[in-house]
Design an enzyme around this catalytic site. Structure first.
Site, PDB file in Angstrom:
ATOM      1  CG  ASN A  93      27.770  19.339  72.547  1.00  0.00           C
ATOM      2  OD1 ASN A  93      28.366  18.666  73.380  1.00  0.00           O
ATOM      3  ND2 ASN A  93      26.659  20.008  72.842  1.00  0.00           N
ATOM      4  CE1 TYR A 160      24.499   9.858  75.700  1.00  0.00           C
ATOM      5  CE2 TYR A 160      25.844   8.765  77.365  1.00  0.00           C
ATOM      6  CZ  TYR A 160      25.541   9.885  76.594  1.00  0.00           C
ATOM      7  OH  TYR A 160      26.303  11.025  76.740  1.00  0.00           O
ATOM      8  CB  VAL A 193      28.833  17.439  82.708  1.00  0.00           C
ATOM      9  CG1 VAL A 193      29.006  18.954  82.580  1.00  0.00           C
ATOM     10  CG2 VAL A 193      30.114  16.725  82.282  1.00  0.00           C
ATOM     11  CB  THR A 195      24.380  19.300  80.971  1.00  0.00           C
ATOM     12  OG1 THR A 195      24.157  17.875  80.904  1.00  0.00           O
ATOM     13  CG2 THR A 195      25.873  19.580  80.943  1.00  0.00           C
ATOM     14  CG  ASP A 196      19.390  21.454  79.813  1.00  0.00           C
ATOM     15  OD1 ASP A 196      19.571  22.016  80.910  1.00  0.00           O
ATOM     16  OD2 ASP A 196      19.110  22.062  78.763  1.00  0.00           O
TER      17      ASP A 196
END
Length: 255
Positions: A93, A160, A193, A195-196
């Protein structure tokens, strides 16, 4: 999760399990009574999350160790694998996305960091784990947490997206290479999502609403929405599933 996808008693290693989706995966596995080990670059953070899981999930079989997937991954991970019971599943992950800019503004340093973490780190971890499985003639499962940016284009995320497209190809190729050894390789590709990694986008109300409007189901996922798919792919119920990357994106890639 119902009994058909049970992972109770299975050993699962979650590389990058201290935050966001990784932490949610660890929590789901612990709740299902799997024997879980999580890694993080920060040892104190890894230990803290493991302790949280023991307390919240009522499962004492949650462990941790320090691992930086951009530095000495092969030797550090190999040492842990040799010194501990071999996991039934490894979930990778670890991932970074420090640059949200047009491609002409991406620096060499940003490109290298993204690829060293998201793609090179994933391959080295998988190679290290598979070597031990092959040495012991053991079946196993490898799951890469990918992104929809690994399936379609993503504006201002060129490095990315390129790294995640590489991960999509890696899933297919490793699955073909190791299928005869009963080593399954799959991917999970989340959409947006909470998330951070997306915290900056969420802090901009206009941009956040644009993201929500782009999703047919009209909301952003929580990490737990992704975790359940990873748990399923870790289970015996997914025994004939390999080489697939599962979109978990609220319908974002339907169009």
């Amino acid at each position: 999760m119902s009994e058909y996808a049970s992972v109770a008693g299975q050993r699962v290693l979650v590389v990058g399990g201290a935050r966001g989706i990784g932490k949610a995966i660890v929590k789901r596995l612990a709740q299902q009574k799997a024997i879980v080990t999580l890694t993080a670059r920060d040892l104190a953070r890894a230990q803290q999350v493991a302790a949280e899981m023991v307390a919240s999930a009522g499962n004492s079989e949650v462990h941790s160790f320090q691992l930086d997937v951009t530095d000495n991954t092969d030797s550090d991970l190999n040492q842990w694998l040799v010194n501990n019971d071999l996991p039934d599943t490894m979930i990778f992950n670890a991932g970074v996305s420090p640059s949200y800019s047009r491609p002409e503004k991406v620096t060499d340093q940003e490109w290298d960091l993204i690829f060293n973490t998201n793609l090179r780190g994933a391959f080295i971890a998988a190679r290290c784990y598979a070597r031990q499985l092959l040495k012991q003639s053991r079946p196993g499962s490898i799951i890469f947490i990918n992104s929809i940016a690994g399936l379609v284009g993503a504006k201002r995320l060129s490095a990315y997206a390129a790294s995640k497209h590489g991960l999509t190809g890696l899933v297919k190729n490793l699955a073909m290479e190791w299928a005869e050894n009963k080593i399954r390789v799959n991917g999970v590709a989340p959409g947006w999502v909470r998330t951070d990694l997306t915290a900056g986008l969420q802090q901009n109300p206009i941009l956040e609403q644009q993201l929500i409007d782009s999703v047919p189901m009209a909301y952003l996922a929580e990490p737990e929405d992704i975790a359940d798919i990873a748990v399923f792919l870790s289970s015996h119920s997914a025994r004939y599933v390999t080489g697939a990357t599962w979109s978990v994106d609220g319908g974002l890639t339907c169009g």
